[in-house]
Design a protein around this motif. Structure first.
Motif, PDB file in Angstrom:
ATOM      1  N   LEU A  53       0.518  -0.844   0.049  1.00 11.43           N
ATOM      2  CA  LEU A  53      -0.291   0.218  -0.287  1.00 11.43           C
ATOM      3  C   LEU A  53       0.663   0.857   0.452  1.00 11.43           C
ATOM      4  N   PHE A  54       1.957   1.273   0.430  1.00 17.22           N
ATOM      5  CA  PHE A  54       2.510   2.414   0.950  1.00 17.22           C
ATOM      6  C   PHE A  54       3.262   2.710  -0.616  1.00 17.22           C
ATOM      7  N   GLU A  55       3.571   1.708  -0.848  1.00 15.74           N
ATOM      8  CA  GLU A  55       4.012   2.032  -2.607  1.00 15.74           C
ATOM      9  C   GLU A  55       3.759   2.313  -3.476  1.00 15.74           C
ATOM     10  N   ARG A  56       2.364   1.921  -3.375  1.00 13.20           N
ATOM     11  CA  ARG A  56       1.270   3.043  -4.314  1.00 13.20           C
ATOM     12  C   ARG A  56       0.876   3.764  -4.084  1.00 13.20           C
ATOM     13  N   THR A  57       1.447   4.472  -3.273  1.00 12.21           N
ATOM     14  CA  THR A  57       1.035   6.019  -2.853  1.00 12.21           C
ATOM     15  C   THR A  57       2.067   6.895  -2.770  1.00 12.21           C
ATOM     16  N   ALA A  58       3.389   5.938  -2.798  1.00 13.51           N
ATOM     17  CA  ALA A  58       4.753   7.132  -2.329  1.00 13.51           C
ATOM     18  C   ALA A  58       4.520   7.793  -3.254  1.00 13.51           C
ATOM     19  N   LYS A  59       4.532   7.413  -4.859  1.00 10.89           N
ATOM     20  CA  LYS A  59       5.127   7.600  -5.947  1.00 10.89           C
ATOM     21  C   LYS A  59       4.595   9.300  -6.142  1.00 10.89           C
ATOM     22  N   SER A  60       3.453   9.372  -5.662  1.00 13.97           N
ATOM     23  CA  SER A  60       2.736  10.714  -6.003  1.00 13.97           C
ATOM     24  C   SER A  60       2.874  11.417  -4.612  1.00 13.97           C
ATOM     25  N   ASN A  61       3.543  10.569  -3.371  1.00 15.80           N
ATOM     26  CA  ASN A  61       3.377  11.652  -2.631  1.00 15.80           C
ATOM     27  C   ASN A  61       4.859  11.377  -1.952  1.00 15.80           C
ATOM     28  N   VAL A  62       5.687  11.006  -2.038  1.00 16.42           N
ATOM     29  CA  VAL A  62       7.297  10.934  -0.866  1.00 16.42           C
ATOM     30  C   VAL A  62       8.030  11.140  -2.082  1.00 16.42           C
ATOM     31  N   ALA A  63       8.490  12.412  -2.738  1.00 16.12           N
ATOM     32  CA  ALA A  63       9.509  12.760  -3.472  1.00 16.12           C
ATOM     33  C   ALA A  63      10.146  12.362  -2.900  1.00 16.12           C
ATOM     34  N   GLY A  64      11.089  11.782  -4.107  1.00 13.87           N
ATOM     35  CA  GLY A  64      12.158  11.602  -3.563  1.00 13.87           C
ATOM     36  C   GLY A  64      12.813  10.421  -2.453  1.00 13.87           C
ATOM     37  N   GLU A  65      11.913   9.899  -2.210  1.00  9.64           N
ATOM     38  CA  GLU A  65      12.082   8.763  -1.144  1.00  9.64           C
ATOM     39  C   GLU A  65      12.515   7.140  -2.588  1.00  9.64           C
ATOM     40  N   LEU A  66      14.050   7.113  -1.535  1.00 12.70           N
ATOM     41  CA  LEU A  66      15.330   6.044  -2.114  1.00 12.70           C
ATOM     42  C   LEU A  66      14.682   5.046  -1.699  1.00 12.70           C
ATOM     43  N   CYS A  67      13.907   4.634  -1.784  1.00 13.17           N
ATOM     44  CA  CYS A  67      13.559   2.445  -0.765  1.00 13.17           C
ATOM     45  C   CYS A  67      12.289   2.180  -1.790  1.00 13.17           C
ATOM     46  N   THR A  68      12.396   0.927  -1.955  1.00 10.61           N
ATOM     47  CA  THR A  68      10.794   0.899  -2.360  1.00 10.61           C
ATOM     48  C   THR A  68      10.666  -0.708  -1.584  1.00 10.61           C
ATOM     49  N   ARG A  69       9.557  -0.841  -1.572  1.00 10.92           N
ATOM     50  CA  ARG A  69       9.121  -2.207  -1.195  1.00 10.92           C
ATOM     51  C   ARG A  69       7.833  -2.766  -1.746  1.00 10.92           C
ATOM     52  N   TYR A  70       8.394  -4.244  -1.752  1.00  9.16           N
ATOM     53  CA  TYR A  70       7.388  -4.761  -2.427  1.00  9.16           C
ATOM     54  C   TYR A  70       7.208  -5.903  -1.813  1.00  9.16           C
ATOM     55  N   LYS A  71       5.533  -6.676  -2.049  1.00  9.34           N
ATOM     56  CA  LYS A  71       5.300  -7.725  -1.517  1.00  9.34           C
ATOM     57  C   LYS A  71       6.186  -8.875  -2.599  1.00  9.34           C
ATOM     58  N   GLU A  72       6.353  -9.596  -1.921  1.00  6.15           N
ATOM     59  CA  GLU A  72       7.148 -10.883  -3.144  1.00  6.15           C
ATOM     60  C   GLU A  72       6.081 -12.109  -2.632  1.00  6.15           C
ATOM     61  N   ILE A  73       5.735 -13.176  -3.976  1.00  2.39           N
ATOM     62  CA  ILE A  73       5.551 -14.399  -3.197  1.00  2.39           C
ATOM     63  C   ILE A  73       6.131 -14.954  -4.438  1.00  2.39           C
ATOM     64  N   THR A  74       6.037 -16.207  -3.891  1.00  2.00           N
ATOM     65  CA  THR A  74       6.907 -17.439  -4.172  1.00  2.00           C
ATOM     66  C   THR A  74       5.925 -18.587  -3.966  1.00  2.00           C
ATOM     67  N   ASN A  75       4.866 -18.133  -3.274  1.00  2.00           N
ATOM     68  CA  ASN A  75       4.014 -19.507  -3.682  1.00  2.00           C
ATOM     69  C   ASN A  75       3.192 -19.818  -4.965  1.00  2.00           C
ATOM     70  N   LEU A  76       3.450 -21.067  -5.929  1.00  2.00           N
ATOM     71  CA  LEU A  76       2.592 -20.622  -7.107  1.00  2.00           C
ATOM     72  C   LEU A  76       1.211 -20.869  -6.816  1.00  2.00           C
TER      73      LEU A  76
END
Ligand code: V4E
Length: 215
Positions: free
Chosen positions: A64-87
């Motif tokens: 949820l953070f990553e979805r809003t960060a691009k428009s809200n937090v200019a210059g945010e250096l870190c990304t946060r992604y969910k990583e799913i490995t179960n098929l």
């Protein structure tokens, strides 16, 4: 499911020297990634990245953070992604994002090997090989990867895997401390391998991803 918190950076021979001086052990590996999407690019336009790495399926989608960060937090250096490995979980996520697919009895069973790709019309749109040198900072639970992709782009990543519901703030602090150890001073978001690959190989789709603020 876990959350990958990461900061990308540009590296050079000096970065390697610094890591050698710090004395963390290095391992090297090579892997081939194939990324999949449907012809309408529904997944990537939803910032959802499905790949097969050396026979293992993996999916990354924004928190949820990553979805809003691009428009809200200019210059945010870190990304946060969910990583799913179960098929099965990957297939559920794909189903959630791609609304238009062949359903019901007529469609191929999700259990059949690769039949699920057909059901969602998923085809490989990008593939490349990466040589990766990894350094693990055990005490911080941080890993530094120095990647060289076969299409001529190199990028580094400082990353922490946080279990679901884990402490992202602490991860950000540990990434920042590691960045300082490496002497990173830049405050610009650095482009990933896919970013550069798409710009060179699928410029129209790349432009659309930029317009939609996915990249
Ligand atoms: C999440 C994502 C993509 C999938 C590839 O992710 P990435 O971490 O760049 O690749 P890689 O090979 O290092 O994976 P790992 O081995 O760490 O699992 S492609 C684009 N995104 C989104 C994205 C973004 N918008 N901005 C930045 C800086 N990175 C990724």
């Amino acid at each position: 499911m876990s959350v990958e918190v990461e900061r990308k950076f540009l590296w050079n021979a000096d970065t390697l020297k610094t890591l050698e001086k710090i004395g963390v052990a290095v391992t090297q590996c090579q892997f081939h990634d194939k990324y999949f999407d449907n012809p309408q690019f529904d997944l990537t336009l939803a910032d959802t990245w499905l790949r097969e790495r050396e026979g293992r399926w993996e999916l990354k989608c924004p928190t949820l953070f990553e979805r809003t960060a691009k428009s809200n937090v200019a210059g945010e250096l870190c990304t946060r992604y969910k990583e799913i490995t179960n098929l099965s979980e990957i297939q559920l996520k794909v189903k959630e994002v791609i609304k238009d697919y062949e359903d019901g009895e007529r469609g191929p069973s999700l259990q059949e090997e690769d039949a699920w790709l057909q059901r969602f019309q998923l085809v490989c749109f990008a593939e490349f090989t990466t040589i990766r040198r990894s350094f693990v900072f055990e005490e911080e639970g941080v890993r530094v990867d120095l990647d060289q992709a076969d299409f001529g782009y190199s990028v580094g990543e400082i990353e922490v895997l946080v279990p679901e519901g884990g402490d992202v703030k602490s991860a950000l602090g540990r990434i920042e401390r590691t960045a300082q150890k490496l002497g990173l001073t830049g405050n610009q978001r650095i482009r990933g391998k896919m970013d550069v690959f798409l710009e060179r190989n699928l410029p129209e789709h790349y432009a659309k991803l930029l317009r939609e603020h996915v990249l």
